[in-house]
Scaffold this active site. Structure first.
Site, short mmCIF file in Angstrom:
data_model
loop_
_atom_site.label_atom_id
_atom_site.label_comp_id
_atom_site.label_asym_id
_atom_site.label_seq_id
_atom_site.Cartn_x
_atom_site.Cartn_y
_atom_site.Cartn_z
N LYS A 86 0.98 -1.45 -0.12
CA LYS A 86 0.07 0.10 -0.11
C LYS A 86 0.69 1.38 0.16
O LYS A 86 1.90 1.24 0.68
CB LYS A 86 -0.85 0.13 1.28
CG LYS A 86 -1.94 -1.08 1.30
CD LYS A 86 -2.47 -0.92 2.63
CE LYS A 86 -3.66 0.33 2.79
NZ LYS A 86 -4.27 0.05 4.18
C1 E4P Z 1 -7.37 0.72 5.08
O1 E4P Z 1 -6.57 0.21 5.25
C2 E4P Z 1 -7.29 2.39 5.68
O2 E4P Z 1 -6.20 2.67 6.23
C3 E4P Z 1 -8.52 2.35 6.93
O3 E4P Z 1 -9.67 1.73 6.23
C4 E4P Z 1 -8.61 3.76 7.31
O4 E4P Z 1 -9.74 3.63 8.23
P1 E4P Z 1 -9.99 4.65 9.43
O5 E4P Z 1 -10.44 6.16 8.62
O6 E4P Z 1 -11.51 4.34 10.15
O7 E4P Z 1 -8.91 4.84 10.16
#
Ligand code: E4P
Length: 229
Positions: A86
């Site tokens: 990522k």
């Molecule tokens: C995915 O891996 C994202 O980093 C994550 O869904 C972010 O979610 P949040 O906004 O609840 O932290």
């Protein structure tokens, strides 16, 4: 629709993989630090639980394209199986994605807030893009609308990159992004349970059992009493 677990909690992941049709696990730095132990050990444990065929997503922290690419190669070398890197979408990230596409390292462009961030990541070779639905909503944006626009642009330009929607505060957002064209979504463990739990269903089960027991006695299973004479 493919469903991913957004967590690094190995106990919860093991439970969810046993009970639900889980395609893989997404992590980010905030999620990994919550485990309070060496991150590579956590990721290896997750890989062992989910096996090599489910996808495991690990995020880079580098600021330049070269740093991101180096981290990506490191992540892939340490975690055999379907591991996806990522990378938060910035100008440097787009350059890194082009480099990694040449090396056939699969990448997800993350922390996406605009349709063009998604299109640029896709054009640079990203396998997935992750729009942050609830974080957009929190900024007076419209996460579901952005997902729908990304899906439309990918369709117009015949881009094969898939939308793995992330960041949710409720199940309605999750359903709306599915209808808007997201191929996949990643949810925290609590939300995954909520996809199937519904009080009316629990009440119906109670009624079915009460009626069954009234007729056939206390057996709570169809195996217990056929009602045969
Ligand atoms: C995915 O891996 C994202 O980093 C994550 O869904 C972010 O979610 P949040 O906004 O609840 O932290």
């Amino acid at each position: 629709m493919r469903l991913y677990v957004d967590s690094a909690d190995v106990k919860q992941i093991a439970h969810l993989v046993e009970y639900f049709p889980i395609a893989g696990v997404t992590t980010n730095p905030s999620i990994l630090v919550k485990e309070k132990r060496p991150y590579l050990a956590v990721l290896k444990d997750i890989r062992e639980i989910i096996g090599e065929d489910r996808e495991l997503f690990v995020q880079t922290l580098g600021e330049t394209a070269d740093e991101m690419a180096e981290e990506a190669r490191f992540i892939i070398s340490k975690l055999p199986g379907k591991t996806i890197v990522k990378i938060p979408v910035t100008e440097e990230a787009i350059k890194a994605m082009k480099m990694l596409a040449q090396e056939k390292i699969p990448v997800l462009g993350t922390a996406i807030y605009t349709p063009f961030q998604a299109v640029m990541a896709a054009k640079a070779g990203a396998k997935y893009v992750a729009p942050y639905v609830n974080r957009m909503d929190n900024l007076n944006g419209n996460g579901v609308k952005v997902v729908s626009e990304i899906a439309k642009l990918f369709s117009i330009y015949h881009l094969k990159t898939e939308i793995l929607a992330a960041s949710f505060k409720n199940i309605q957002q999750a359903m709306d992004v599915c209808l808007a064209g997201a191929e996949a979504l990643t949810l925290s463990p609590d939300f995954i349970g909520k996809l199937v739990s519904y009080p009316a269903t629990v009440n119906d089960i109670k009624d079915f059992k009460a009626q069954w027991t009234a007729q056939f006695g206390s057996a709570h299973s169809v195996l217990g009493n056929y009602g045969e004479v």
